[in-house]
Design a protein around this motif. Structure first.
Motif, PDB file in Angstrom:
ATOM      1  N   PHE A 144      71.454 -43.818 106.185  1.00 31.11           N
ATOM      2  CA  PHE A 144      71.776 -44.784 107.241  1.00 31.11           C
ATOM      3  C   PHE A 144      70.514 -45.474 107.730  1.00 31.11           C
ATOM      4  O   PHE A 144      69.538 -44.818 108.102  1.00 31.11           O
ATOM      5  CB  PHE A 144      72.495 -44.087 108.402  1.00 31.11           C
ATOM      6  CG  PHE A 144      73.889 -43.649 108.055  1.00 31.11           C
ATOM      7  CD1 PHE A 144      74.980 -44.438 108.372  1.00 31.11           C
ATOM      8  CD2 PHE A 144      74.101 -42.450 107.383  1.00 31.11           C
ATOM      9  CE1 PHE A 144      76.264 -44.038 108.033  1.00 31.11           C
ATOM     10  CE2 PHE A 144      75.368 -42.042 107.030  1.00 31.11           C
ATOM     11  CZ  PHE A 144      76.463 -42.846 107.363  1.00 31.11           C
ATOM     12  N   MET A 149      72.131 -49.863 112.175  1.00 36.17           N
ATOM     13  CA  MET A 149      72.836 -49.216 113.282  1.00 36.17           C
ATOM     14  C   MET A 149      72.552 -49.929 114.601  1.00 36.17           C
ATOM     15  O   MET A 149      73.439 -50.101 115.435  1.00 36.17           O
ATOM     16  CB  MET A 149      72.439 -47.739 113.358  1.00 36.17           C
ATOM     17  CG  MET A 149      72.892 -46.930 112.147  1.00 36.17           C
ATOM     18  SD  MET A 149      72.193 -45.259 112.096  1.00 36.17           S
ATOM     19  CE  MET A 149      73.129 -44.446 113.381  1.00 36.17           C
ATOM     20  N   ARG A 152      74.641 -53.197 115.292  1.00 37.60           N
ATOM     21  CA  ARG A 152      76.069 -53.156 115.610  1.00 37.60           C
ATOM     22  C   ARG A 152      76.292 -53.630 117.040  1.00 37.60           C
ATOM     23  O   ARG A 152      75.532 -53.306 117.950  1.00 37.60           O
ATOM     24  CB  ARG A 152      76.613 -51.746 115.408  1.00 37.60           C
ATOM     25  CG  ARG A 152      76.513 -51.291 113.951  1.00 37.60           C
ATOM     26  CD  ARG A 152      76.826 -49.825 113.794  1.00 37.60           C
ATOM     27  NE  ARG A 152      78.216 -49.549 114.103  1.00 37.60           N
ATOM     28  CZ  ARG A 152      78.626 -48.557 114.864  1.00 37.60           C
ATOM     29  NH1 ARG A 152      77.742 -47.746 115.434  1.00 37.60           N
ATOM     30  NH2 ARG A 152      79.901 -48.362 115.079  1.00 37.60           N
ATOM     31  N   ASN A 200      81.992 -49.384 111.587  1.00 38.72           N
ATOM     32  CA  ASN A 200      82.136 -47.980 111.203  1.00 38.72           C
ATOM     33  C   ASN A 200      82.731 -47.846 109.805  1.00 38.72           C
ATOM     34  O   ASN A 200      82.312 -47.001 109.011  1.00 38.72           O
ATOM     35  CB  ASN A 200      83.033 -47.249 112.208  1.00 38.72           C
ATOM     36  CG  ASN A 200      82.334 -46.986 113.531  1.00 38.72           C
ATOM     37  OD1 ASN A 200      81.115 -46.956 113.604  1.00 38.72           O
ATOM     38  ND2 ASN A 200      83.114 -46.813 114.590  1.00 38.72           N
TER      39      ASN A 200
END
Length: 426
Positions: A144, A149, A152, A200
């Motif tokens: 990841f 992240m 988002r 997600n």
């Protein structure tokens, strides 16, 4: 139903897919296995969840295999909200909610008929309970990108405000792991969800590509559905009393029916397309009926009856309809069971009394009229009713024999204005 993608599109719920042409081919080659996750953040699902639950049902009816995943693990963390940190519930509470949600989901999908479309119930607590922090970070966390992240929308909105804990920040890793595990165990190649879940879901696709290598079950896909909004600007699925739950102990079947019956004319066409299993022709006919004779509320009645039957059963729906009719003089109030009557009356203006008083006083007590003198005028003009019987005298006083189930009086002014009186112990 031959093409579920076209079905979702004409219903106006299809938001995004990753590769529509590839998804259509996979569906045509089916049966395809798909899943949707439901986190146990309360003891019941609510009507907002129906969009995704019924989508799983549509896929099953179209010849595919649905997996209903209840997030016993992700429910302990909570998908980040745009506004503030979630309150973390203890393990025992969350697991009790898992049991409740599993029971509710079982009413919508066929888990019993053997075959390629037999539904599967899953709980992500099973594959995360024994997962160590080291394994999570070493085996999955390395796949990841923190940059992605942080990009988002939910994360950005929170970082611009009070910030976000690492617990919620890492939620996407757990949800992605769900997709990977279901891909491995069941050959699940499609995840569906609300449009707010796009980040997600696509993170899960990326994890499958990175870890599954040659992807033995074929390419995985994402499909999201539009979030419902109401024409008046208020949140879908909310009433003055709060959320509209699927659990009859939290939202009675009568209140559930009334929620759909009271749908705004501007919203009912979208609700029909989103929630109803009627044919396109039937829905379009109901839409025309709303345009031509909105006062008949044919679309609302059809929707309320269909969904109340689906969620609470045909018997409960029939009882609710009987109660609705009886309240307005089209049936016998005394024939209604006490629970259904109490649920119906809980939606009305009410007053509790310890002894029976003149009808004029009771009309004023439940605020069907502004004063006792106005109540007497209403009676004199023939516009007052007790238990659907016209009150003939301005001085009339109900007796114990008038009490329905020994405790209730139903008052009515004119044709539509209702109130309830409950006799309680002094």
């Amino acid at each position: 139903m031959t093409d579920i993608v076209d079905e979702l599109r004409w219903r106006g719920v299809l938001a995004q897919t990753t590769d529509e042409e590839a998804l259509r081919k996979a569906l045509a080659d089916g049966p395809l296995t798909l899943y949707c996750g439901f986190d146990p953040t309360a003891q019941s699902l609510h009507v907002g969840h129906l969009t995704q639950i019924l989508a799983l049902r549509r896929f099953q009816l179209a010849g595919h295999r649905p997996i209903a995943l209840v997030g016993g693990a992700t429910g302990l963390i909570g998908d980040p909200k745009p506004s503030a940190e979630r309150v973390l519930n203890d393990v025992e509470t969350v697991q009790s909610w898992v049991t409740a949600l599993r029971g509710q989901l079982a009413a919508f999908l066929d888990f019993d008929t053997p075959g390629p479309t037999q539904a599967v119930m899953a709980n992500n607590y099973e594959w995360t309970e024994g997962l160590s922090a080291l394994a999570l970070l070493r085996d999955y966390g390395k796949h990841f990108s923190v940059n992605q992240m942080l990009a988002r929308e939910t994360v950005k909105s929170r970082l611009d405000g009070e910030g976000m804990s690492y617990t919620e920040f890492s939620y996407v890793i757990l949800q992605s792991l769900d997709f990977l595990e279901l891909y491995r165990a069941y050959g699940c190649t499609l995840q569906i969800g609300g449009s707010d879940q796009w980040g997600n879901i696509t993170a899960g696709l990326d994890l499958i590509r990175r870890i599954a290598g040659n992807q033995p079950h074929g390419s995985a896909h994402a499909l999201t559905q539009n979030l419902l909004t109401k024409a008046d600007g208020t949140k879908f699925g909310k009433t003055e009393g709060g959320a509209v739950w699927l659990d009859p102990e939290l939202t009675t079947p009568y209140a559930f029916y009334q929620f759909w019956l009271n749908a705004d004319d501007r919203d009912v066409a979208r609700y029909l397309r989103t929630f109803s299993f009627r044919t396109r022709e039937e829905i379009e006919e109901l839409e025309r009926a709303t345009e031509e004779r909105p006062q008949a509320r044919a679309a609302q009645r059809a929707l309320a009856e269909e969904l109340t039957t689906l969620v609470h059963g045909a018997d409960q729906c029939a009882a609710v309809i009987a109660a609705s009719r009886a309240l307005f003089g089209q049936g016998e109030l005394a024939d209604l069971d006490e629970r259904t009557l109490a649920a119906a009356l809980s939606e009305l203006p009410r007053a509790q009394v310890t002894e029976l008083a003149p009808v004029a006083d009771l009309l004023a007590a439940v605020e069907l009229v502004p004063s006792k003198s106005a109540a007497r005028r209403t009676i004199k003009e023939g516009g007052a009713y007790v238990n659907n019987a016209k009150v003939e005298s301005e001085d009339a006083v109900p007796t114990a024999a008038d009490l329905i189930h020994g405790r209730w009086l139903v008052l009515r002014r004119g044709k539509r204005n209702l109130g309830a009186v409950e006799l309680t112990a002094g």
